[in-house]
Structures are given as C-alpha cells and as structure tokens.
Enzyme design. Structure first.
Site, mmCIF file in Angstrom:
data_model
loop_
_atom_site.group_PDB
_atom_site.id
_atom_site.type_symbol
_atom_site.label_atom_id
_atom_site.label_comp_id
_atom_site.label_asym_id
_atom_site.label_seq_id
_atom_site.Cartn_x
_atom_site.Cartn_y
_atom_site.Cartn_z
ATOM 1 N N GLU A 40 3.728 2.272 6.061
ATOM 2 C CA GLU A 40 4.482 1.128 5.560
ATOM 3 C C GLU A 40 4.846 1.451 4.110
ATOM 4 O O GLU A 40 3.961 1.779 3.317
ATOM 5 C CB GLU A 40 3.605 -0.133 5.612
ATOM 6 C CG GLU A 40 4.386 -1.359 5.197
ATOM 7 C CD GLU A 40 3.568 -2.656 5.260
ATOM 8 O OE1 GLU A 40 2.417 -2.623 5.717
ATOM 9 O OE2 GLU A 40 4.125 -3.675 4.826
ATOM 10 N N ARG A 267 -11.238 5.573 10.289
ATOM 11 C CA ARG A 267 -10.577 5.699 8.988
ATOM 12 C C ARG A 267 -11.366 6.620 8.093
ATOM 13 O O ARG A 267 -12.588 6.729 8.244
ATOM 14 C CB ARG A 267 -10.592 4.351 8.270
ATOM 15 C CG ARG A 267 -9.649 3.336 8.728
ATOM 16 C CD ARG A 267 -9.836 2.068 7.887
ATOM 17 N NE ARG A 267 -8.953 2.086 6.733
ATOM 18 C CZ ARG A 267 -7.665 1.788 6.805
ATOM 19 N NH1 ARG A 267 -7.114 1.475 7.953
ATOM 20 N NH2 ARG A 267 -6.918 1.809 5.727
ATOM 21 N N LYS A 277 -4.334 0.093 -0.320
ATOM 22 C CA LYS A 277 -3.102 0.191 -1.113
ATOM 23 C C LYS A 277 -2.916 -1.035 -1.997
ATOM 24 O O LYS A 277 -2.411 -0.916 -3.107
ATOM 25 C CB LYS A 277 -1.887 0.329 -0.187
ATOM 26 C CG LYS A 277 -1.634 1.750 0.258
ATOM 27 C CD LYS A 277 -0.295 1.861 0.957
ATOM 28 C CE LYS A 277 -0.401 1.372 2.381
ATOM 29 N NZ LYS A 277 0.815 1.609 3.171
HETATM 30 P P1 ATP Z 1 -4.076 0.443 3.516
HETATM 31 O O1 ATP Z 1 -5.105 -0.284 4.310
HETATM 32 O O2 ATP Z 1 -4.615 1.422 2.543
HETATM 33 O O3 ATP Z 1 -3.067 -0.462 2.894
HETATM 34 P P2 ATP Z 1 -2.465 0.919 5.810
HETATM 35 O O4 ATP Z 1 -3.191 1.228 7.039
HETATM 36 O O5 ATP Z 1 -1.914 -0.438 5.687
HETATM 37 O O6 ATP Z 1 -3.327 1.352 4.565
HETATM 38 P P3 ATP Z 1 -0.088 2.313 6.491
HETATM 39 O O7 ATP Z 1 1.023 2.724 5.605
HETATM 40 O O8 ATP Z 1 0.188 1.251 7.475
HETATM 41 O O9 ATP Z 1 -1.294 1.919 5.555
HETATM 42 O O10 ATP Z 1 -0.722 3.571 7.190
HETATM 43 C C1 ATP Z 1 0.015 4.553 7.878
HETATM 44 C C2 ATP Z 1 -0.909 5.280 8.805
HETATM 45 O O11 ATP Z 1 -1.980 5.854 8.084
HETATM 46 C C3 ATP Z 1 -1.511 4.361 9.844
HETATM 47 O O12 ATP Z 1 -1.431 4.997 11.103
HETATM 48 C C4 ATP Z 1 -2.933 4.181 9.402
HETATM 49 O O13 ATP Z 1 -3.773 3.992 10.499
HETATM 50 C C5 ATP Z 1 -3.205 5.496 8.666
HETATM 51 N N1 ATP Z 1 -4.227 5.297 7.641
HETATM 52 C C6 ATP Z 1 -4.191 4.448 6.593
HETATM 53 N N2 ATP Z 1 -5.334 4.486 5.891
HETATM 54 C C7 ATP Z 1 -6.120 5.410 6.492
HETATM 55 C C8 ATP Z 1 -7.437 5.920 6.252
HETATM 56 N N3 ATP Z 1 -8.184 5.471 5.233
HETATM 57 N N4 ATP Z 1 -7.921 6.860 7.078
HETATM 58 C C9 ATP Z 1 -7.183 7.321 8.110
HETATM 59 N N5 ATP Z 1 -5.947 6.888 8.394
HETATM 60 C C10 ATP Z 1 -5.411 5.938 7.611
HETATM 61 MG MG MG Z 2 -0.762 -0.804 7.797
#
Ligand code: ATP
Ligand code: MG
Length: 563
Positions: A40, A267, A277
C-alpha cells in the site's frame, strides 16, 4: 545457530515452496506460477516488507514464474506518489524486477464496481444506511451471532439505485456502505456481512474525482489477484482469518477452473525495532528521526544509508526463514549478516575517531614514507594502497594510558607497540595538561629496523591503527545505537512507544582523522575502519566535509551467543 534451529528453518523455508512444488506436480493452473507483491503506497518499505519481497519474487524466479508489483491504492486519503517512487527504488535495490508488470488496484476500480453490481443483482450485497459504530456493534462476538441489519432484505433494485447514487456523490462519507450478504452467524467475524464499499470524497492520486465509492481491502485484494491470474497469493498470518472471505468472493467471481490460492506466513518482527508504517510515519512527522532514510530507521532506504547491502538483507531473510508461528527475531542476527557480507566486500582503512597526537622524535621532520598496505586480507584481488607515514601521527585516545592496568598491550610510558603496516614505536614521554588532566601529546621513538614487510624479528603484543597528522582527512562520524531501548517496543500496549526511544541512539563525532585515500570516497562507499567497525559514506558528505555512518561495530554479539 544451534543445529536443530537450522533444521527447523530449512523445513520452514520449504513449507510454502512445498505447496508450490505440489501444485506444479498436480498440474494446477497448467503448472503456471504467478505471484505479486502488493504494497500500500502509504509509507516507505521496511525490512519486514523485504521478507515478503524475497518470497514473492524469489518463488517466481525459482519456479519460472512471474511476480507482479501491484500497488494496493484503495485508500485515497493516505497515499502519495512519493511513496510509489520510493517503493520501486527499494525493490530494485534489493535486486528484484517486475519488468512491465506494474499494476495498481485502482486500475480495477471499474471491474470491481461491476462485480459489486453483479453481487447486488444476485441478492448477495446490500446497502446499509446505519453508521459504522452501529454496524460494528451488531456484529456480535465469535461466540454470539450477530444482529441482522434492518436493511438486509432491501430489494436488489433499491440497492442498485442507492449504490449508483452513492457513487454519484449524493451522500456524505459514512452515510451508507455496501455490505456482502453472507452469514451473520458465522464463527468467522469476517464472514458476518463485511463492508465491501464505502464513500470517500477525497480525490484519488490516479483516478482523481472519478469515484466516490472505494472498495475495502478485502474486496480489492483477492479480486485483483484473480484479474491478474495470480496463482499463489502469499501474505502474512494476520490474513489467515480473512481467507474464507477471500475464497467466498473468488467463488462468486470465477468463471473457469483457475483460482488464486492464499498462503500465509509469519511477519518479520525484530527486537528493539518498530515495524508499523503508521508509527514510522509519526517518528518522521514528529522529527524524532531525520527522515524515512534516517540510518536508525528499519526502512530499506534507512538501512541502505546506514551501509547495509542488498546481499546482507537477502541473506538475513534466508536465515530467518518462513513459518506459521509469530515470533520476534534478534536484531543482532541482522547485524551479523551485514558484518559477514562487508567482511568480504569492504576495503580496510585507517580512521581515528578520537585523536591523540603522537610525535616520533627520532623520525626526520620533513620525511614522508608511503607504506604499502593490503586493502583486504580476505580478498587479494582488492590489492593494496599507499598510506603516508611521517613524524606526526594520530592514534586513538584510548590506545594510550598513563597508568595502564596489567595486560594492557597498547601504548603506555616505556611500552612498545606496532603501528600497523609501519614501524614499532616506543613511548618515551608525554605532555599532560595539569589543569584538565588531559594527555595532549605523546612522544615516541621508532625502531628503523622494524618496517612492516621487511622481515624484522622483533615482536610486540599490541598493534594500533594510525593516521598521518600532516595528511589526514577531517571527518564527521555518526555512531548509531538502537532506536529503542526496549526489546519489544511495540508489545507494550499501555505505554507510549515514544517513551522507549533511546536518547543515545545517535552520537556525532567531529574532528575525526582519516587516512587521505578517503578524501575521494563517494556516498554509500563502504569501508572497514580497522579495529573499529564498518562505515559508510553518508549522502551529506562532501570532499571538504566527509561524513561517515557507522553501519555496525566489529564485535559480533550474535556469533558469541552461538558459542
Ligand atoms: P504495516 O503493518 O507496517 O503498515 P502493511 O502490512 O500494512 O505494513 P503493506 O504495504 O500492506 O504493509 O504490505 C505489503 C506486503 O508486505 C503485504 O503482503 C504484507 O503482508 C507484507 N508485509 C508487511 N509487513 C511485513 C512484515 N513485518 N513481515 C513480513 N511481511 C510483511
Ligand atoms: Mg496492509
């Protein structure tokens, strides 16, 4: 790392891979492998994302598949073009490529809207006029069925009319939502008539004012997978409970045998690190750090600026593997990975962080010798360089002691040490400021017969790094420590994470003295400062004012823990 731990990691690496191998064997989707990385664009990528990227792109590479980059841009309020550009830069830097397959969930807004319309027509979606908090309260609990909305039985024609009007801007944000009509008694809360569309009046960075209704994540994600022909939709464990909804929506959408399969993994969480984020954005906005690329941030651009290499990050991800259990990894394993990589890659140089002047009283004042010193004993192809030596040098302040303890092998009155790559010197006397107690200069003699590489038999216990005072490059050096002083800063629910910020996470040293070969170093160039650690040239560096970041010290706490 313990042997059984290694075994466990190897097994866990293969659990997703095993699904892929089995699917290929069974001829599912004609053996085609297609994955996607779906960020995102509401912030910069962090090392957690690297874990997902390495898997999504890595599996596609390994099994002759393709991995798409898809921006999940369904929320116009939080998203910015700046983030899109940085995400692309960071993925490329990590070593992966999506060719021309750069997609946006917003590309599918038309198709998603049509799909919502088809659900309404089939009686599988309805417009709910209740506010969000009422809808939420009616959802019940996992052990208690939800309450049916009074709008649940609205006839399709009326739903259709309202949904179109929602999208024409007739109603305010929050006035109405579109919900899937699934099962208000389901033990899975996500199946209790989830909201699939909401009204947002803010303009979208790509579609402008075209839409007034926007799909929820769950309604966009799986369908986007389907539209792109994704075969394996790999995501983190928190989406496991969303999977029945993912599958239900695909069931309504699919017209042939093909369907994407969602598989979840744990994760990445790191000790002393915050990965959300939203919180990283707060740190930037509140100026707790200098920006998204502050070298203390767990962002990929921060790690890059700190001196991490893509190889070290990929290696770290390989070491931790993929499992089905949430855990928190030790940040010292990440440091171990970069240390191992820089050990091979980084030339050795001399830098003195806290200088003390040494005068060699029996060395001719005008004389300069060029000492030939190996750049990396681990890699002969890195050749050698010339380092000037003269009668005025700098050594580290803590390499001299007036009253040394037993077994102090560095410089002290009457003691001898080797200056690396040069001569053995002996301390004859020193100058001390009696008022402050500070040692200002140390006077030594050198033994002309001990020049390195010329076969001298004389041995001393201590070897020091040094820099010629007459040739030194001046530098500012930034030393970093962990940004948080709690092992699990995100896990303390009733305390503000800001109170765990480490007040000593940045220490700036000025007046450091470096060997003159470093005058031409460029941003992101990496070096081992002998005996001190790995350092990387910062973007702020100029030829007249060198700035280095310490990537990591030489001491390996992880390697120690293994013993
Ligand atoms: P955050 O919780 O940090 O805001 P998010 O999951 O909302 O992260 P996205 O941009 O939606 O961030 O993530 C893109 C991809 O990266 C998704 O498939 C998500 O599952 C993966 N991802 C995000 N954070 C992690 C993490 N800590 N470990 C492994 N994969 C991750
Ligand atoms: Mg997300």
């Amino acid at each position: 790392m313990a042997e059984d731990k290694k075994e466990e990691l190897k097994l866990s690496v293969s659990f997703i891979e095993q699904f892929i191998i089995d699917d290929i064997k069974e001829g599912k989707n004609n053996g085609r492998i297609a994955t996607r990385f779906p960020p995102e664009p509401n912030g910069y990528l962090h090392i957690g994302h690297a874990k997902a990227i390495c898997l999504d792109f890595g599996m596609a590479l390994k099994y002759n598949g393709k991995c798409n980059l898809r921006f999940d841009d369904t929320n116009p309020v939080k998203e910015e073009v700046e983030y899109i550009d940085s995400i692309k830069e960071d993925i490329r830097w990590l070593g992966f490529d999506w060719d021309e397959r750069e997609y946006y969930a917003s590309d599918y807004f038309g198709k998603l809207f049509d799909f919502a319309v088809s659900l309404i027509k089939k009686g599988l979606a309805y417009v709910d006029d209740q506010p969000a908090d009422v809808i939420s309260a009616q959802k019940g609990t996992p052990s208690q069925p939800g309450v049916l909305s009074p709008f649940r039985e609205r006839p399709p024609a009326e739903n259709l009319d309202l949904f179109y009007r929602m999208n024409e801007g007739e109603f305010e944000e929050g006035a109405r939502v579109l919900r899937a009509k699934i099962d208000m008694t389901s033990p899975n809360m996500h199946m209790r008539d989830p909201i699939i569309y909401r009204i947002i009046t803010a303009p979208h960075h790509r579609t402008g004012e075209n839409w007034k209704v926007y799909p929820m994540y769950d309604f966009a994600h799986g369908q986007s997978d389907y539209f792109e022909g994704i075969t394996h939709s790999l995501c983190t464990l928190e989406f496991e409970v969303h999977r029945p909804l993912y599958d239900w929506l695909i069931d309504q959408l699919k017209t042939a045998e093909y369907r994407p399969r969602q598989i979840e993994f744990n994760r990445l969480n790191l000790t002393y690190t915050m990965m959300s984020k939203r919180k990283l954005l707060e740190l930037v906005q509140e100026k707790k750090v200098s920006g998204w690329d502050d070298p203390r941030m767990p962002t990929l651009c921060g790690l890059r600026r700190r001196g991490y290499t893509p190889e070290s990050i990929r290696r770290f991800i390989e070491l931790i593997g993929y499992t089905k259990v949430e855990a928190i990894n030790d940040v010292s394993l990440l440091e171990h990975a970069v240390r191992e990589d820089l050990n091979i890659r980084a030339p050795r140089v001399f830098g003195v962080l806290d200088p003390l002047k040494v005068i060699i009283t029996n060395y001719p004042a005008g004389k300069v010798e060029e000492m030939e010193i190996l750049n990396n004993p681990e890699d002969e192809t890195m050749a050698s360089r010339k380092v000037p030596f003269c009668n005025e040098l700098y050594i580290e302040k803590d390499d001299f002691m007036e009253n040394p303890p037993h077994k102090y092998f560095r410089l002290a009155p009457g003691a001898e040490v080797r200056l690396k790559g040069a001569y053995i010197i002996k301390c004859e006397s020193f100058k001390k400021n009696e008022a402050t107690g500070i040692i200002e200069e140390v006077y030594c003699t050198y033994d002309q017969s001990t020049r390195s590489g010329e076969g001298s038999e004389k041995k001393v216990k201590g070897t020091l790094h040094w820099v010629s005072a007459k040739h030194a490059a001046m530098a500012e050096i930034r030393l970093y420590d962990r940004l948080f002083d709690r092992e699990d800063p995100a896990g303390q629910k009733d305390e503000d994470y800001r109170s765990f910020l480490n007040p000593d996470s940045l220490k700036v040293l000025t007046g450091c003295k470096l060997e003159p070969s470093l005058k031409s170093a460029k941003p992101l160039d990496k070096f081992q400062f002998q005996r001190l650690g790995y350092f990387c040239v910062d973007y702020d560096s100029t030829p007249g004012h060198l700035v280095f970041n310490r990537t990591v010290s030489l001491k390996d706490t992880w390697a120690k823990m293994k013993k």
